[in-house]
Design an enzyme around this catalytic site. Structure first.
Site: not given
Length: 393
Positions: A114, A321, A364
């Site tokens: 990614e 996150n 992140c």
């Protein structure tokens, strides 16, 4: 568009994590720095300036077809078509966030990595992956939960920049800001893939390629100390340290690499890097993800100030996150504010990083991709019936 997930693998103990190619395959010019391309062309009987021309076509104009390179003679073009190719990872999936962030899943063999584009104000940062997965097992990171498969090649690293640049295009035409900064903060630990990461960064810095300032290319590491010591002899770029804990006991728990290279060893290595670096303005960036009631207390802030008292630095506080089955919670705004203010009282520059792209799992610590895990760690988890989370983005 639907997405399939295949696990990533990168193993520190194994001898070779690179992709194996047959001798009959064409040479991918994206695997070469300009000097290597000059040597390659010299073996074809060509002069060095041809490498400069090729680099410009590939990276300035985004060209991957030799026939379209108008200032290269037909004889050389035909010769190159027989022995070489220009090949970057293909885009498998694109996701666009409401805040302008774009995440691409890029195909590398039968797996996916990614790459994230983050526009903000007058700059736009590309977050680039260095490995298929990660072997470091940091407990708060989604990539680590996927396991590790292999290192990315030079072409698979610089190809992320090439592919993103092709999509973003010219700001005046597309309305999307061109890439101004590159951060090696995607999937993987860059310093466990130095043989490919350093040439890729050299291409980023090369005026015949992207011509980025060394202050606009950042390498982030969890602290592979011997590799960091070696890096200062190889390349000068901005440095960020993923610290995330203010003492060895806690860092051992959430970042197992600390058991091998502890905080003092890491900060000593950072000091040596800063002593010879022009890219860092004499300061290193310290990254610190805040985990609710784990590392975000006032006592942790005081401990962190003590650890960093002799290290010129800027501190980036990163709100954690979430990802599926993660064992942590997100710190409250009040705890984040208190942590920041405590550090600022010591005179540190402390920034709370704005969360970007979390609605598409591009923030992140959320990158996961598709990884075919080769580590014993996830095999053990399967053996004892623990689920291995593979995120579908």
């Amino acid at each position: 568009m639907s997405q399939q997930n295949i696990p990533f693998t990168n193993n520190v103990q194994t001898a070779d994590f690179s992709v194996q190619h047959s001798k009959s395959e064409k040479v991918n010019l994206m695997n070469m720095t300009r000097q290597e391309m000059r040597e390659f062309l010299a073996n074809l009987g060509e002069k060095p300036f041809r490498a400069d021309q090729l680099m410009k076509w590939i990276y300035h104009f985004g060209e991957d077809e030799f026939d379209n390179m108008s200032n290269i003679n037909k004889v050389l073009r035909e010769k190159l078509k027989k022995v070489a190719e220009i090949k970057a990872p293909a885009i498998a999936i694109e996701q666009r966030s409401s805040d302008g962030t774009i995440k691409w899943a890029m195909q590398v063999g039968n797996q996916q990595i990614e790459t994230v584009y983050i526009p903000e104000g007058d700059r736009a940062t590309l977050c680039v992956s260095s490995q298929v997965g990660c072997a470091l097992e940091c407990k708060f990171c989604s990539t680590a939960q996927q396991g590790f498969n292999r290192n990315l090649t030079v072409s698979e690293i610089i190809g992320q920049v090439w592919r993103a640049s092709k999509i973003i295009g010219n700001f005046g035409i597309t309305g999307v800001r061109p890439i101004t900064n590159v951060v090696m903060m995607g999937m993987g630990e860059p310093l466990l893939n130095m043989n490919n990461v350093i040439p890729a960064m050299q291409i980023m810095l090369d005026d015949f390629a992207y011509g980025l300032s060394k202050r606009r290319v950042t390498l982030s590491t969890a602290g592979v100390v011997p590799a960091l010591d070696l890096m200062r002899e190889k390349i000068d770029v901005a440095l960020a340290i993923s610290l995330h804990a203010p003492n060895n006991e806690l860092r051992n728990e959430i970042m197992p690499i600390n058991k091998k290279y502890n905080i003092k060893m890491l900060m000593d290595s950072v000091a040596k890097y800063l002593a010879v670096s022009n890219a860092n303005h004499g300061k290193v960036t310290i990254e610190y993800v805040l985990l609710d009631h784990v590392n975000d207390g006032t006592e942790h802030a005081h401990q962190l100030a003590e650890v960093l008292k002799n290290t010129p630095c800027k501190i980036n506080l990163i709100p954690w996150n979430p990802f599926p089955e993660a064992p942590y919670g997100k710190s409250s705004n009040s705890r984040v504010d208190r942590f920041q203010k405590t550090l600022m009282e010591y005179g540190f520059t402390v920034i709370v990083r704005k969360t970007r792209g979390d609605d598409i799992d591009a923030a992140c610590g959320q990158l996961a991709g598709e990884v075919i895990d080769r580590t014993k760690r996830t095999l053990e988890k399967r053996k004892f019936g623990k689920s291995i989370m593979v995120n579908n983005h």
